[in-house]
Structures are given as C-alpha cells and as structure tokens.
Design a protein around this motif. Structure first.
Motif, short mmCIF file in Angstrom:
data_model
loop_
_atom_site.label_atom_id
_atom_site.label_comp_id
_atom_site.label_asym_id
_atom_site.label_seq_id
_atom_site.Cartn_x
_atom_site.Cartn_y
_atom_site.Cartn_z
N LEU A 61 0.84 -1.16 -0.02
CA LEU A 61 -0.06 0.11 -0.03
C LEU A 61 0.76 1.24 -0.01
N ILE A 62 0.88 2.03 -0.95
CA ILE A 62 1.79 3.16 -1.42
C ILE A 62 1.39 4.28 -0.52
N GLU A 63 -0.01 4.55 -0.63
CA GLU A 63 -0.66 5.73 -0.18
C GLU A 63 -2.08 5.61 -0.22
N THR A 64 -2.63 6.09 0.83
CA THR A 64 -4.11 6.08 1.05
C THR A 64 -4.56 7.47 1.55
N GLY A 65 -5.92 8.16 1.11
CA GLY A 65 -6.20 9.25 1.79
C GLY A 65 -7.43 9.66 1.09
#
Length: 253
Positions: free
Chosen positions: A226-230
């Motif tokens: 998971l590289i990025e979440t938002g």
C-alpha cells in the motif's frame, strides 16, 4: 469526529505458497464510505479485497499474517463462522454471474440458503433488494423469467441485488463495471452513490476516472504494498507520493 471504522487492517501479509502477494498493509475503512483500491494489474488489490471476506481461503496453500478486523473482531480468529462473515461482507465480481434461475430466485437464493421459508418475507425482500439494486422497474413484470435473458448491465445489478438480499454491512466490488458499456457503467456508479447510505463499500477499479467519481477514499497499491491512502480528492490533486502521482497522471500503469 470522523466516521466509525468498520474494517481495519494492521501489518497484513498474504502468501500464495511461498510468494508474498501482500506486504505490511495497514489501513482503515470507514462506515458508509466508498473506498477505491487502485493500482496496476497484479499489484495485489483484488487479493486484498478477497482477504476481507476470506474468499482466498478457497485457494489451497494461501495464508495470512497480521491483523484484519471487522467491528474490532478478528476476521481470521479460530472458530469464526466464515458463512456468517460472508453474509456480513457481500461480494460482487468482475463478470456478472447470475445463476441459471429466474430473476426472483437469484435474489431469493441467499435467503433460502440461510433457512428462511416465509414466502411473504422472501417476496418483500426480493422487491426491496431489486429496488436497492436499481433494477426493480426494469424487471418487475418478468420476475419469473430467466436471469440469463437480462443484458450484461442488468445482470450485474441483479448480482448486486442478490448480494444485498441477505443484508450485508459491507459490499466488496471487484471491478464491477469492467465488462460493461459506458451507459451500464454509469448506472452502476449512480447505484454506488445510493448504496453507501446503507452500506460500507470497497471497490477495486482499474479506471482512475471511476475511482475519482465514486469514492470518498482511495488507496494506491503497487507490487503488493500500500503506497498511499487518503481522501480521494487530495490523492488525485495533491498526492504525497511520487509513485502515486506517476500512476494517476498515467506515466506508468
């Protein structure tokens, strides 16, 4: 105050035999929100989705490490009733997969499997689920004809109605519109907006535009991580990570 957390993943690793398909996935899914999982093919997003209702259990040689909880209860706890879990966490697949039965029986299927025999209750539930699936008006005069006679887009909405009939709390959607034309796709997207009033939705999509249109939160996966979440808007306009930006702007895919 944010939304309540419905599902939480902590340091989740997933293996197919010796191959580590997911590594160190930690994220929260909020109630009554749509979360989109994006990333190139083979990056682990569908594998992760299937961890959430233990569909991967059906594949020999798989194993999960780390934590995954639904309402703070461990999904992988020993003795957990997987049938109950899958009733609470419904799933809609990439290709519509109606049973070779009538439209009515497709939706009633899960109720019957769960031992419900009350005909009036089943009829009410079928109608309600087809309404929730935005299909009732199109099929109400032919409930007893074969579901296989429906168009692809109608079949997919039927599969959504079938998933809704057993009153899940969460709906997992694995690229639910990838086999559909643009008009059918728009109907599914409109439906997702309606459904999040009642359900928590997690959708895997290969379409950036779709993720941007339907989701509140976005998670970008790459090579099993998971590289990025938002927040979706922020992710699409001001991603923190260079890899996310490259993927979203189409520099690689």
């Amino acid at each position: 105050m944010g939304q309540a957390i419905k599902i939480a993943s902590r340091k989740l690793d997933f293996y197919y035999g010796d191959f580590k398909a997911l590594e160190d996935i930690s994220m929260d899914f909020e109630e009554n929100r749509v979360t989109a999982l994006i990333g190139p093919s083979g990056c682990g997003k569908s594998t992760f989705l299937r961890c959430l209702n233990r569909m991967n259990d059906l594949i020999p040689g798989t194993r999960v490490e780390g934590e995954l909880s639904l309402d703070e209860e461990d999904i992988y706890a020993q003795g957990l009733d997987v049938v109950t879990l899958r009733r609470r966490v419904g799933m809609v697949f990439q290709k519509p997969n109606p049973f070779p039965k009538s439209i009515f029986e497709n939706v009633a299927y899960g109720l019957r499997v769960n031992g419900i025999k009350d005909k009036d209750f089943i009829a009410r539930k079928v109608e309600e689920s087809l309404k929730d699936g935005a299909l009732w008006d199109e099929v109400k005069d032919r409930l007893h004809s074969s579901a296989l006679g429906l168009s692809g887009g109608q079949q997919q909405r039927l599969c959504i109605a079938r998933a809704l009939a057993v009153e899940p709390e969460i709906l997992l959607m694995d690229e639910p519109a990838s086999a559909l034309d643009p008009i059918a796709t728009q109907k599914i997207e409109d439906l997702i907006h309606e459904l999040k009033k009642k359900f928590t939705i997690i959708i895997v999509t290969h379409s950036m535009q779709q993720a941007a249109r339907v989701s509140d939160k976005t998670a970008f996966f790459y090579m099993g991580r998971l590289i990025e979440t938002g927040n979706t808007e922020t992710m699409f306009t001001k991603p923190k990570n260079k890899q996310t930006e490259d993927y979203i702007t189409g520099r690689f895919g």
